[in-house]
Scaffold this motif. Structure first.
Motif, PDB file in Angstrom:
ATOM      1  N   LEU A 215       0.658  -1.160  -0.102  1.00 39.96           N
ATOM      2  CA  LEU A 215      -0.099   0.200  -0.107  1.00 39.96           C
ATOM      3  C   LEU A 215       0.939   1.188   0.050  1.00 39.96           C
ATOM      4  N   GLY A 216       0.455   2.265  -0.656  1.00 45.62           N
ATOM      5  CA  GLY A 216       1.175   3.491  -0.735  1.00 45.62           C
ATOM      6  C   GLY A 216       0.266   4.798  -1.289  1.00 45.62           C
ATOM      7  N   VAL A 217       0.174   5.773  -1.009  1.00 50.58           N
ATOM      8  CA  VAL A 217      -0.409   7.051  -1.795  1.00 50.58           C
ATOM      9  C   VAL A 217       0.975   7.689  -2.217  1.00 50.58           C
ATOM     10  N   THR A 218       0.982   7.737  -3.495  1.00 49.87           N
ATOM     11  CA  THR A 218       2.107   8.271  -3.856  1.00 49.87           C
ATOM     12  C   THR A 218       2.354   9.671  -4.029  1.00 49.87           C
ATOM     13  N   GLU A 219       3.600  10.579  -3.749  1.00 49.89           N
ATOM     14  CA  GLU A 219       3.530  11.722  -3.629  1.00 49.89           C
ATOM     15  C   GLU A 219       2.599  12.449  -2.681  1.00 49.89           C
ATOM     16  N   ALA A 220       2.547  11.835  -1.484  1.00 45.84           N
ATOM     17  CA  ALA A 220       1.462  12.243  -0.457  1.00 45.84           C
ATOM     18  C   ALA A 220       1.510  13.583  -0.248  1.00 45.84           C
ATOM     19  N   GLY A 221       2.778  14.221  -0.142  1.00 43.55           N
ATOM     20  CA  GLY A 221       3.028  15.583   0.025  1.00 43.55           C
ATOM     21  C   GLY A 221       3.977  15.784   1.494  1.00 43.55           C
ATOM     22  N   PRO A 222       3.795  17.094   2.127  1.00 41.30           N
ATOM     23  CA  PRO A 222       4.601  17.285   3.115  1.00 41.30           C
ATOM     24  C   PRO A 222       4.065  16.699   4.316  1.00 41.30           C
ATOM     25  N   ALA A 223       4.923  16.738   5.526  1.00 37.46           N
ATOM     26  CA  ALA A 223       4.659  15.661   6.496  1.00 37.46           C
ATOM     27  C   ALA A 223       2.976  15.635   7.031  1.00 37.46           C
ATOM     28  N   PHE A 224       2.583  16.778   7.181  1.00 36.52           N
ATOM     29  CA  PHE A 224       1.376  16.700   7.960  1.00 36.52           C
ATOM     30  C   PHE A 224       0.081  16.307   6.678  1.00 36.52           C
ATOM     31  N   GLN A 225       0.206  16.879   5.742  1.00 34.09           N
ATOM     32  CA  GLN A 225      -0.632  16.399   4.535  1.00 34.09           C
ATOM     33  C   GLN A 225      -0.507  14.888   4.202  1.00 34.09           C
ATOM     34  N   GLY A 226       0.793  14.756   4.043  1.00 35.16           N
ATOM     35  CA  GLY A 226       1.038  12.949   4.021  1.00 35.16           C
ATOM     36  C   GLY A 226       0.572  12.131   4.579  1.00 35.16           C
ATOM     37  N   THR A 227       0.689  12.727   5.912  1.00 33.85           N
ATOM     38  CA  THR A 227       0.049  11.721   7.021  1.00 33.85           C
ATOM     39  C   THR A 227      -1.329  11.633   7.058  1.00 33.85           C
ATOM     40  N   ILE A 228      -2.090  12.651   6.739  1.00 33.78           N
ATOM     41  CA  ILE A 228      -3.385  12.423   6.832  1.00 33.78           C
ATOM     42  C   ILE A 228      -3.850  11.646   5.556  1.00 33.78           C
TER      43      ILE A 228
END
Length: 385
Positions: A215-228
């Motif tokens: 599982l992975g959300v690619t290019e999820a973003g900066p720490a806060f956004q990517g974590t969410i």
């Protein structure tokens, strides 16, 4: 003082049965089947810099990373793989784009697995026979990693964009090519930067094959956004039993990816919890500085490696309820705090003694747990209302 017993309620230990998938072996880590969901990350160093790469792998290993991926875009990187794979304490996956020759180099180097992105490798399909043979001869699993940003142009023309159906068709097409040569030591990922598209792609994929899924959300973003984004997407899938290994992709140091990944698994009871601080967000009812109290308790218990849940509450409204499910807790108010152990009030102490008392009681509980042989977990901290 009369002890108040709140009891320990029974709660479900898991949200769903795990999807039945075939199991593969990535070095020392089993993936799929009934194996626990594993946590991965990827180095940010140039792989050709062996010292820096091994140093980062050591840091990831210490943080709880179970499998690590390294990029291999050049011949110098390929040349470094054998040393890195041999000296790493955790399985190393080589990440291959563009040049199929590096797939063979990674297999020969002894990497625990090889990730290939078919949409980025020229004439990849023409070399599946040779890749299958090399991988089979060396016992090397292949991860078919389909990304929305590098989808095969044939599928882009067919679907117009990287839809869930396009991602799934790409992955299953590539898997079928390996299957034609009797090779099924495969895991699959179908990553997208939109959690909704990603979740639907994995849902469809899970229904159409029995391969283990990364599982992975690619290019999820900066720490806060990517974590969410990762927590939402992984939670939606793992709560349905879908997913065998995960990577949280953040624009942040790789160790942060591991912290988030472990916390997601712990939150879903897919990994034994370590130290967990349950603290209220504070409100007008609070008669104590909850923020300060939670920080001091967390600092005092840092390094504790037994699965211990500590509830730090600012008033008696939610305190008893939270304490019911905690190993240890405090409900504060009127300059004092009621200390709970296993849902039972054991003493009331002045506000100035709350932190000291909680730490003392935590140490007692931890000692009993260790004497009883309770396995330690990776320490983590979560804040909940």
């Amino acid at each position: 003082m009369t002890a108040i017993s709140l009891g320990m309620p029974s709660v479900p230990t898991k949200l769903a049965e795990r999807r039945k998938s075939r199991q593969i072996q990535v070095g020392s880590v089993a993936v799929g089947g009934d194996a626990p969901v594993s946590v991965q990350s990827m180095t940010t160093t140039r792989t050709s810099d062996i010292g820096a790469t091994l140093q980062q792998i050591a840091e990831l290993t210490a943080s709880g990373c179970q499998i690590v991926r390294v990029a291999c875009p050049t011949q110098d990187d390929a040349d470094a793989l054998s040393v890195i794979a041999r000296k790493s304490q955790i399985p190393v996956i080589a990440d291959i784009h563009f040049q199929p020759k590096y797939v063979f180099a990674a297999i020969e180097a002894g990497c625990a697995a090889v990730r290939v992105n078919p949409g980025n490798i020229k004439k990849f399909d023409d070399q599946v026979r040779e890749i299958s043979k090399a991988a089979r001869d060396h016992g090397t699993p292949i991860r078919i990693g389909v990304n929305a940003g590098s989808l095969d142009q044939r599928l882009m023309r067919k679907y117009g964009k990287a839809t869930p159906e396009a991602l799934v068709e790409s992955a299953l097409w590539e898997a079928s090519l390996f299957e034609e040569h009797g090779f099924r030591d495969i895991k699959i990922s179908v990553k997208h930067n939109d959690p909704v598209v990603m979740v639907e792609a994995y849902r469809q994929l899970a229904e159409q094959c029995d391969y283990p899924l990364h599982l992975g959300v690619t290019e999820a973003g900066p720490a806060f956004q990517g974590t969410i984004k990762s927590a939402v997407a992984f939670g939606a899938l793992l709560s349905r039993g879908i997913g065998d290994t995960i990577r949280v992709s953040l624009s942040a140091p790789p160790v942060e990816e591991i912290k988030v990944g472990i916390q997601i698994l712990e939150s879903l009871n897919l990994r034994q919890r370590g130290l967990e601080i349950v603290s209220c967000p504070s409100c007008g009812r609070a008669q104590v500085d909850v923020y300060k109290l939670a920080e001091e308790v967390t600092a005092g218990l840092t390094g504790m490696d037994v699965p211990l849940r500590v509830a730090v509450m600012g008033c008696v409204v939610n305190g008893p309820g939270e304490a019911r499910e905690a190993d240890l807790g405090v409900a504060s108010g009127n300059g004092k705090g009621q200390i709970f152990v296993k849902g039972e009030v054991i003493k009331t102490v002045p506000e100035s003694k709350i932190v000291e008392t909680l730490i003392e009681e935590a140490m007692k509980i931890a000692e009993r747990m260790e004497q009883e042989g309770v396995a330690s977990g990776e320490p983590s901290v979560s804040v909940a209302g």
